[in-house]
Structures are given as C-alpha cells and as structure tokens.
Design a protein around this motif. Structure first.
Motif, PDB file in Angstrom:
ATOM      1  N   TYR A  82       0.813  -1.214   0.000  1.00 50.91           N
ATOM      2  CA  TYR A  82       0.000   0.000   0.000  1.00 50.91           C
ATOM      3  C   TYR A  82       0.852   1.272   0.000  1.00 50.91           C
ATOM      4  N   ARG A  83       1.941   1.269   0.763  1.00 60.20           N
ATOM      5  CA  ARG A  83       2.768   2.475   0.891  1.00 60.20           C
ATOM      6  C   ARG A  83       3.917   2.544  -0.112  1.00 60.20           C
ATOM      7  N   ILE A  84       4.059   1.535  -0.967  1.00 61.27           N
ATOM      8  CA  ILE A  84       5.124   1.544  -1.972  1.00 61.27           C
ATOM      9  C   ILE A  84       4.724   2.497  -3.097  1.00 61.27           C
ATOM     10  N   LYS A  85       5.583   3.441  -3.405  1.00 60.85           N
ATOM     11  CA  LYS A  85       5.278   4.457  -4.422  1.00 60.85           C
ATOM     12  C   LYS A  85       6.071   4.272  -5.713  1.00 60.85           C
ATOM     13  N   ASN A 102       9.294 -18.630  -2.277  1.00 61.34           N
ATOM     14  CA  ASN A 102       8.395 -18.786  -1.138  1.00 61.34           C
ATOM     15  C   ASN A 102       6.931 -18.873  -1.548  1.00 61.34           C
ATOM     16  N   ILE A 103       6.099 -19.116  -0.573  1.00 62.66           N
ATOM     17  CA  ILE A 103       4.675 -18.839  -0.711  1.00 62.66           C
ATOM     18  C   ILE A 103       4.567 -17.360  -0.380  1.00 62.66           C
ATOM     19  N   THR A 104       4.170 -16.559  -1.334  1.00 63.61           N
ATOM     20  CA  THR A 104       4.172 -15.111  -1.185  1.00 63.61           C
ATOM     21  C   THR A 104       2.749 -14.585  -1.270  1.00 63.61           C
ATOM     22  N   ILE A 105       2.336 -13.887  -0.223  1.00 64.51           N
ATOM     23  CA  ILE A 105       1.009 -13.287  -0.160  1.00 64.51           C
ATOM     24  C   ILE A 105       1.200 -11.781  -0.259  1.00 64.51           C
ATOM     25  N   ILE A 106       0.500 -11.152  -1.203  1.00 63.78           N
ATOM     26  CA  ILE A 106       0.684  -9.721  -1.430  1.00 63.78           C
ATOM     27  C   ILE A 106      -0.656  -9.002  -1.325  1.00 63.78           C
ATOM     28  N   GLU A 107      -0.736  -8.088  -0.367  1.00 62.96           N
ATOM     29  CA  GLU A 107      -1.883  -7.182  -0.286  1.00 62.96           C
ATOM     30  C   GLU A 107      -1.539  -5.930  -1.081  1.00 62.96           C
ATOM     31  N   TRP A 108      -2.509  -5.352  -1.743  1.00 66.46           N
ATOM     32  CA  TRP A 108      -2.328  -4.168  -2.585  1.00 66.46           C
ATOM     33  C   TRP A 108      -1.269  -4.435  -3.655  1.00 66.46           C
TER      34      TRP A 108
END
Length: 137
Positions: A82-85, A102-108
């Motif tokens: 969310y905060r990555i610009k 990995n098992i990677t879970i990404i929000e936004w």
C-alpha cells in the motif's frame, strides 16, 4: 473465474484455511480489494494454517513479514504494498527473491502487477448485499 460468497468472517477464514492446504512453493497470492474488506484476514488464516497458530500482524508499516512453514523447509512472506510508491522499492524489500522461492502473499499488489508470475493466484474481494464475495482467478 471461481466465486464464493461469505456471510461472515468465520466463513472466509475457514475457506482460506482450506485453500492454504493446497499451496506449494513457489506460489504468489495477490489479494485485491478495498481497505478493510478482509485481505489481511485471509492472509492471517493462510499463514496460521501453514505455520501453526502464530501472531500475524498486518505488514502495513513493516511492509513485509516472514514466517517459517511448520514441518517444511520453506517460508511464507506476507507483503503489504500500500505504501510503496516506486517500483524500484520492490527489489529493495526482497519481493523478487520471495516470489522465486516462497509462498508469497501480497496485499495491494497493483504496483507489482507487471512483475508477478503468470501463474499468480488473484483473489478479488468485494462487498455485496448478500455478503462478501470473493473471486478467485
């Protein structure tokens, strides 16, 4: 596209725990939806199913949290973008390595869409009259 309707948070958690049982690394799960819709709830349920009951804070401020999977030599990485610009920050926070291993879970995940693997599992969550609806693609 498969869809599910959840009438309460418990139904969503039970679905996510069942979903987690089918995951093998490396895999990316991209969680899409408005603020407060349940992305972190799904991530927590997946992580708890894979890693045992553990405290799973939202990575809103840390951007990434890592967990060891119980009984396996692999990790779950949970990102909140969310905060990555700027896309250049994705390398700095280790997203590319996580995706590869990995098992990677990404929000936004919107800022990272062009670097996500083609086999990324996209989960779209929305609010409807009948409850929260989840679309799995």
């Amino acid at each position: 596209m498969t869809s599910y309707i959840f009438h309460n948070e418990n139904e969503m958690i039970l679905w996510a725990k069942d979903f987690a049982k089918a995951l093998n690394a490396p895999v990316v799960i991209a969680l899409h939806g408005d603020l407060g819709i349940g992305k972190t709830t799904i991530a927590r349920a997946i992580i708890n199913e894979l890693c045992g009951d553990t405290i799973v804070p939202s990575p809103t401020f840390t951007i990434v949290q890592e967990y060891d999977v119980t009984h396996y030599a692999l990790r779950v990485t949970h990102y909140d973008l969310y905060r990555i610009k700027d896309k250049s920050e994705l390398v700095e926070i280790g997203l590319m390595d996580a995706i590869a291993n990995n098992i990677t879970i990404i929000e936004w995940p919107e800022i990272a869409m062009d670097i996500l693997p083609k086999n990324t599992i996209h989960i779209y969550i929305g609010e409807f009259e009948s409850g929260r609806k989840l679309f799995l693609q």
